[in-house]
Write a protein that holds these residues in place. Structure first.
Motif, PDB file in Angstrom:
ATOM      1  N   MET A   1       0.850  -1.192   0.000  1.00 47.75           N
ATOM      2  CA  MET A   1       0.000   0.000   0.000  1.00 47.75           C
ATOM      3  C   MET A   1       0.885   1.241   0.000  1.00 47.75           C
ATOM      4  N   ASP A   2       0.639   2.206  -0.929  1.00 46.53           N
ATOM      5  CA  ASP A   2       1.487   3.387  -0.990  1.00 46.53           C
ATOM      6  C   ASP A   2       1.144   4.356   0.126  1.00 46.53           C
ATOM      7  N   SER A   4       0.111   7.460   0.124  1.00 49.51           N
ATOM      8  CA  SER A   4      -1.128   8.226  -0.001  1.00 49.51           C
ATOM      9  C   SER A   4      -2.333   7.388   0.416  1.00 49.51           C
ATOM     10  N   SER A   5      -2.325   6.105   0.052  1.00 50.04           N
ATOM     11  CA  SER A   5      -3.418   5.220   0.451  1.00 50.04           C
ATOM     12  C   SER A   5      -3.409   5.006   1.960  1.00 50.04           C
ATOM     13  N   THR A   6      -2.205   4.908   2.535  1.00 53.68           N
ATOM     14  CA  THR A   6      -2.084   4.730   3.976  1.00 53.68           C
ATOM     15  C   THR A   6      -2.626   5.950   4.709  1.00 53.68           C
ATOM     16  N   ARG A   8      -4.792   8.141   3.537  1.00 49.85           N
ATOM     17  CA  ARG A   8      -6.246   8.239   3.363  1.00 49.85           C
ATOM     18  C   ARG A   8      -6.969   7.262   4.290  1.00 49.85           C
ATOM     19  N   GLY A   9      -6.406   6.060   4.423  1.00 49.50           N
ATOM     20  CA  GLY A   9      -7.015   5.089   5.319  1.00 49.50           C
ATOM     21  C   GLY A   9      -7.015   5.575   6.756  1.00 49.50           C
ATOM     22  N   ARG A  12      -9.675   8.333   7.104  1.00 53.77           N
ATOM     23  CA  ARG A  12     -11.028   7.781   7.140  1.00 53.77           C
ATOM     24  C   ARG A  12     -11.321   7.141   8.495  1.00 53.77           C
ATOM     25  N   ASN A  50     -13.411  12.698   1.347  1.00 47.59           N
ATOM     26  CA  ASN A  50     -13.498  11.261   1.603  1.00 47.59           C
ATOM     27  C   ASN A  50     -14.913  10.710   1.470  1.00 47.59           C
TER      28      ASN A  50
END
Length: 203
Positions: A1-2, A4-6, A8-9, A12, A50
């Motif tokens: 997982m990159d 940015s995804s980390t 965003r997670g 959220r 989001n």
């Protein structure tokens, strides 16, 4: 997982936690996006980045929470089977897992129970779907127990699954609200006796 995804997670998750706590405290209608953003420590625009709306945030919150619960129930049942236990042992392990989950996420549980009986919400269909997700896990173990001869073929599996699920929810909320001095082991033992039919005083 990159990265940015980390990020965003993580964002959220903060929004989920802020929203569920606020909504449990003051209700959905009284909770604003501004309050959710402030509690989560993010800008208001981050909420809309989001989630398209407060309704969408709430629906995703329900899905996320019940998926966590369903996963913990399934893992408990699988763990009991791996230890060589019966299907009734698996159901008992699921009761304990449910109590552990509710103790960890009391605001989410309060919110779920409060919303379950409302019929005028935009997310009612979503609520029914996530409810089914959790109860299906219980139904699966009940079907295995009947097939193995551990439980009577006469039991109504869907209703029994709903009853077990509801028993844990209501008992746990009652425990936390009115009997907080009791330990989780004590509460689990009481529900375990109900499951195994040992409340009449006869073996």
């Amino acid at each position: 997982m990159d990265s940015s995804s980390t990020r965003r997670g993580a964002t959220r998750r903060k929004l989920f936690e802020a929203a569920v706590t606020l909504i449990a405290e003051q209700g959905f209608s009284s909770t604003t996006v501004d309050e959710i953003a402030e509690r989560a420590g993010v800008a208001k625009g981050t909420v809309y980045y989001n989630f398209a709306s407060k309704n969408e945030l709430f629906e995703e919150l329900l899905r996320h929470g019940i998926e966590l619960l369903a996963t913990s129930l399934q893992e408990a049942a699988d763990g009991a089977a791996a230890r060589g236990g019966t299907r009734v042992d698996a159901l008992d392990a699921m009761i304990r897992a449910g109590l552990d989950f509710i103790a960890r996420y009391p605001a989410l549980t309060q919110l779920y129970v409060a919303e379950l009986w409302r019929t005028n919400r935009a997310w009612q269909s979503t609520l029914m779907v996530v409810r089914e997700r959790a109860i299906t896990v219980v139904e699966g173990v009940l079907r295995e127990a009947v097939a193995a001869g551990e439980l009577s073929e006469e039991i109504d599996i869907p209703l029994t699954a709903s009853a077990l699920f509801g028993m844990v929810l209501v008992a746990a909320l009652d425990w936390q609200s009115y009997q907080p001095h009791r330990s989780i082991d004590d509460v689990h033992a009481s529900l375990s006796r109900l499951l195994q039919g040992r409340v009449s005083g006869h073996p």
